[in-house]
Scaffold this active site. Structure first.
Site, PDB file in Angstrom:
ATOM      1  N   ASP A 355       0.816  -1.217   0.000  1.00  0.00           N
ATOM      2  CA  ASP A 355       0.000   0.000   0.000  1.00  0.00           C
ATOM      3  C   ASP A 355       0.851   1.269   0.000  1.00  0.00           C
ATOM      4  O   ASP A 355       2.029   1.248   0.360  1.00  0.00           O
ATOM      5  CB  ASP A 355      -0.901  -0.019   1.236  1.00  0.00           C
ATOM      6  CG  ASP A 355      -2.228   0.682   1.011  1.00  0.00           C
ATOM      7  OD1 ASP A 355      -2.353   1.449   0.039  1.00  0.00           O
ATOM      8  OD2 ASP A 355      -3.152   0.458   1.810  1.00  0.00           O
ATOM      9  N   GLU A 410     -13.438   1.630   0.262  1.00  0.00           N
ATOM     10  CA  GLU A 410     -12.802   2.153   1.469  1.00  0.00           C
ATOM     11  C   GLU A 410     -13.191   3.607   1.725  1.00  0.00           C
ATOM     12  O   GLU A 410     -13.088   4.083   2.856  1.00  0.00           O
ATOM     13  CB  GLU A 410     -11.289   2.015   1.385  1.00  0.00           C
ATOM     14  CG  GLU A 410     -10.614   2.983   0.428  1.00  0.00           C
ATOM     15  CD  GLU A 410      -9.093   2.875   0.476  1.00  0.00           C
ATOM     16  OE1 GLU A 410      -8.585   1.855   0.963  1.00  0.00           O
ATOM     17  OE2 GLU A 410      -8.419   3.815   0.030  1.00  0.00           O
TER      18      GLU A 410
END
Length: 875
Positions: A355, A410
């Site tokens: 990420d 998200e």
């Protein structure tokens, strides 16, 4: 001009292209029937423009073709392609030779630049490559951001604001012909690009200029840019296109047979339970439900702790489920950090989610090169988040099974007032998903502020493609909706073919994906409730095909704005040519199409496989530098890097028992993964292994040996043994020693800080009654932290109290081989309680804390200055 440098038309099917060199400079012309594009060509090197005032000196042509295999994506399997390639060599006024390499395929045109005779290095400082959108065209775009998570939206060319836009950039040129601009074939030799829209032009057109992420990029001789890709044609052809993959470099021979790459569906707890990545028990529940639904994977997001990762890997493997771990790119940004990948793989971890790269720079692409190479070497699947868009890596590196590069579910977690719109979702199959796997984490039934219907959310499971689809919601949210659970259980793990059945980026998308003889359809819509016509003739399902549809309950015009609460309903019909599906406002549906007489429903829970036997669960290294473990005869070992193991065929000096074979305790919340037939029980034939750790295993430290046995397909069933280097004489801070297991109510047990919250490393300085402590363990009752002493310590000293960050009381205790040797009640505001405990001969020490009463939830306990003292090792 000689014949060999005259412009030549290069074509493949309806798409044609050629390069010429008028007074205005080198340019590319693209046609599909009528002329579509004129693209000025060239780039600037060290500030010198190579595109104008250039002489065309040579043209070569060839046919380029290949067969390649995709392990995942919109069309897994083998594919053939054939491109016409022409290389146009120009000489600039200063004598610099440069090239345009042109490819034309079935679906579009691509070009890249080269410096074939460069001596040393130079810096590319810009490009002339540009596309002028005609007046009256319409585009679907997103404002440029290096991680591609701004909303996508539709806009007429006349209204397109000047500024930077991310790829892929989609434009409707006329009633049926569309242009999709993107890139392919990038690596660490160059930076990524985006397009920048200029000011409106006379007549209403608008020019898009390719713009580099870096102000300048250092290049060497040879090819210096990725492919600039122009897909042209009807939407249906663009949606099915593999042109981006065709342009990418071929897979390395050692990866050509990467059958360990396993597409599928994943359970993922972070979205619905933010701190659940730190809780072994919660991850086990997600495994249990995923196995009942027949899914293939579990992703553990932030919060996981290396103490128990081997346990969840073993637990999941018994149901044929593979475990993936989240990490941050900067934690894999040095040769030392990269060793973590080999360590995780040695535990049996199947993949990583990396990420926050958030850059298109050449430097970051060099980092991607390293991760791609190392993960391929180790056999780890990779899912990139906070990342760039796909540029063909799924062909070159088949272990890449996902990218984020999309504003996905998200955003419901962090920005409830910026909830995803149905309009944003509908654009994705026509833009971002055309170029590769898209980890949007779909099917978020529990999203706060959601305006999409349940049918829309379920339809995303097909409309959005990713190598491994990570479903956003809690697994219990799916089982609470039986129709959704049934569809997601049936949903195929990999696709053979993808077809656009109906839609437009402004209104709806109906995508069909084939797996064997069944087609799965995902329909998503934006706007008012209505009936959507879904033609089925392209599917070839034959007469009287069976169609099972799960769509919006009560989708009529009276539904108003409360469509997200409508729920789901099922319909089964027998059709040949088309179906009509009613959808709610911002609605959708999912469906399965099966031939007449075939089974529509085929899902089954994943079978259970018993764990391989391994004994002991904790083994100490003996004087000869080896530890002895015993496994099933059919088992094999996966070892940390630098470790070795040999089969013991004769009596081994360790096999009589002793500290080197110390068994560990069972976890407090379930059976130990190493449970199985013990050698003393007269079980099946066994293998004894002499395991020799690497040189870096210091006293008190441990490593994990993974025991594997063939299980379900590519997924071995595993168990683990921990190999410990015994304590030598000295003092050991317990916060420096590894735990062999732990339980903690809120996140992991923290080292040298208070418990804080649910994430690792989120505590503060340990402070009890105003006194600050530098060393110790921060816990949140109920908690247990188990340490292996191996019978070598004399005493354990320290103190315990309630951290000032919390209130309440806790009962604390120390257990020696499950026997309580210390107990106290500690209370917020009181000084620490000290202890000095004799632990001679104790093999396992446990520090336990629990809330003293029902009103003491949330209390945090600090075990401060806890130290193990070893004065003699002759035990």
């Amino acid at each position: 001009m000689s014949d060999d440098v005259r412009p030549r038309r290069t074509g493949a099917g309806e798409v044609n292209a050629w390069i010429d060199n008028p007074d205005t400079g080198a340019r590319l012309t693209v046609t599909r029937g009528d002329e579509l594009l004129r693209v000025p060509l060239g780039f600037s090197v060290d500030g010198t423009d190579l595109g104008t005032d250039a002489e065309l000196v040579h043209v070569s042509e060839r046919t380029v073709g290949d067969r390649f295999t995709l392990r995942s994506g919109k069309s897994a399997g083998e594919h053939d392609y054939e491109h016409r390639e022409s290389v146009h060599t120009f000489r600039a006024a200063g004598g610099v030779e440069w090239q345009v390499i042109l490819r034309v395929g079935r679906d579009g045109v691509a070009l890249r630049y080269a410096l074939p005779a460069l001596d040393g290095t130079a810096r590319v400082t810009g490009e002339r490559t540009a596309v002028t959108l005609p007046a009256g065209s319409r585009s679907w775009v997103l404002d440029y951001q290096t991680w591609y998570e701004t909303p996508r939206f539709g806009v007429d060319t006349a209204e397109l604001a000047s500024g930077a836009y991310g790829l892929p950039f989609l434009t409707r040129l006329d009633g049926t012909t569309h242009l999709l601009i993107t890139e392919s074939g990038i690596d660490g030799r160059f930076a990524g690009a985006h397009v920048r829209a200029g000011e409106p032009e006379p007549g209403g057109g608008r020019t898009l200029h390719f713009t580099l992420a870096d102000e300048s990029v250092e290049v060497a001789r040879g090819v210096v840019t990725p492919w600039r890709v122009f897909l042209v044609g009807p939407l249906a052809e663009l949606v099915s296109s593999l042109f981006v993959e065709e342009l990418a470099p071929a897979v390395a021979p050692e990866l050509a047979g990467a059958t360990w790459v396993r597409p599928g569906r994943a359970a993922w707890s972070w979205w619905s339970d933010f701190y659940s990545g730190a809780q072994l028990a919660k991850q086990r529940h997600f495994v249990d439900v995923a196995a009942e639904l027949g899914w293939e994977h579990l992703l553990i997001d932030c919060g996981w702790e290396e103490t128990w990762v081997p346990e969840i890997v073993a637990y999941a493997s018994r149901r044929g489920i593979q475990v993936h771990l989240w990490t941050i790119w900067r934690d894999l940004n040095s040769p030392e950090d990269l060793r973590k990948l080999a360590l995780w793989r040695s535990w049996g971890v199947a993949g990583i989610k990396v990420d926050f790269m958030e850059s298109e720079s050449k430097d970051r692409y060099r980092w991607y090169d390293t991760i791609l190479t190392e993960s391929a070497r180790l056999g780890l699947m990779v899912n990139f988040h906070g990342s760039v868009i796909p540029r063909g890596w799924m062909r070159t590196f088949p272990q890449v099974i996902g990218y984020e590069a999309i504003r996905g579910a998200e955003y419901y977690v962090f920005f409830e007032n910026q909830a995803l719109t149905a309009a944003h979702n509908v654009i994705q199959p026509f833009t971002r998903n055309i170029v590769g796997a898209m980890d949007a984490t779909p099917v978020a039934f529990g999203a706060a502020g959601r305006t999409t219907s349940d049918g829309h959310e379920l339809g995303l499971s097909v409309a959005f493609e990713c190598g491994i689809t990570h479903f956003a919601d809690h697994v219990d949210a799916y089982t609470a909706r039986p129709l959704a659970a049934r569809f997601l259980a049936e949903l195929a793990p990999v696709w053979d073919e993808t077809v656009l059945l109906a839609g437009d980026p402004d209104t709806h998308a109906v995508i069909a994906r084939r797996a064997g003889d069944r087609w799965f359809i995902g329909g998503i819509a934006t706007g008012e409730a209505r009936v959507i016509h879904v033609p089925l003739d392209r599917l070839g399902a034959g007469p009287d095909a069976q169609v099972w549809i799960v769509g919006d309950a009560s989708p009529g015009p009276d539904a108003g704005d409360a469509s997200s609460a409508l729920g789901l309903m099922e319909t089964t019909v027998t059709v040949t040519d088309a179906v009509e599906v009613a959808v709610a406002r911002d609605g959708g549906f999912a469906a399965i199409v099966a031939p007449a007489g075939a089974d529509v429903f085929r899902a089954a829970p994943r079978p259970y496989h018993p764990a391989p036997a391994v004994h002991p669960s904790v083994a100490e290294v003996g004087a000869d530098g080896t530890a002895l473990i015993t496994t099933d005869a059919g088992a094999r070992l996966r070892l940390p890097a630098g470790w070795t193991a040999d089969r013991v065929t004769a009596p081994h000096p360790h096999q009589a028992g002793g500290p080197h074979q110390a068994g560990g305790p069972h976890p407090a919340d379930g059976p130990h993964p190493a449970d199985g037939p013990h050698p003393a029980d007269g079980g099946a034939a066994e293998i004894r292994w002499a395991v020799r750790p690497g040189a870096g295993l210091r006293p008190g430290r441990l490593g994990v040996v993974t025991v594997e046995r063939d299980g379900d397909g590519v997924v071995p069933v595993v168990a683990h043994a921990r190999v410990v280097s015994p304590l030598t004489a000295g003092r050991y801070a317990m916060s420096d020693l590894p735990m062999i297991e732990f339980v903690n109510e809120d996140g992991p047990v923290e080292r040298d800080q208070s418990n804080g919250g649910g994430n690792p490393g989120d505590g503060g300085p340990m402070r009890v009654a105003g006194q600050e402590f530098e060393r110790g363990l921060g816990t949140a009752p109920y908690s247990e932290a188990h340490f292996h002493l191996g019978g070598r310590a004399e005493s354990c000293t320290g103190a315990v109290g309630v951290d000032d960050e919390s209130t309440g009381r806790a009962r604390v205790s120390v257990l020696a081989d499950d026997r309580e040797i210390f107990a106290a009640v500690v209370e917020a505001g009181n000084p620490v309680t000290t202890f000095d405990l004799a632990v001679q001969g104790v093999r396992t020490l446990c520090l336990r804390s629990e809330a003293a009463g029902p009103d003491d939830s949330g209390v945090h306990v600090d075990w401060v200055d806890t130290t193990v003292h070893v004065t003699s090792v002759n035990r």
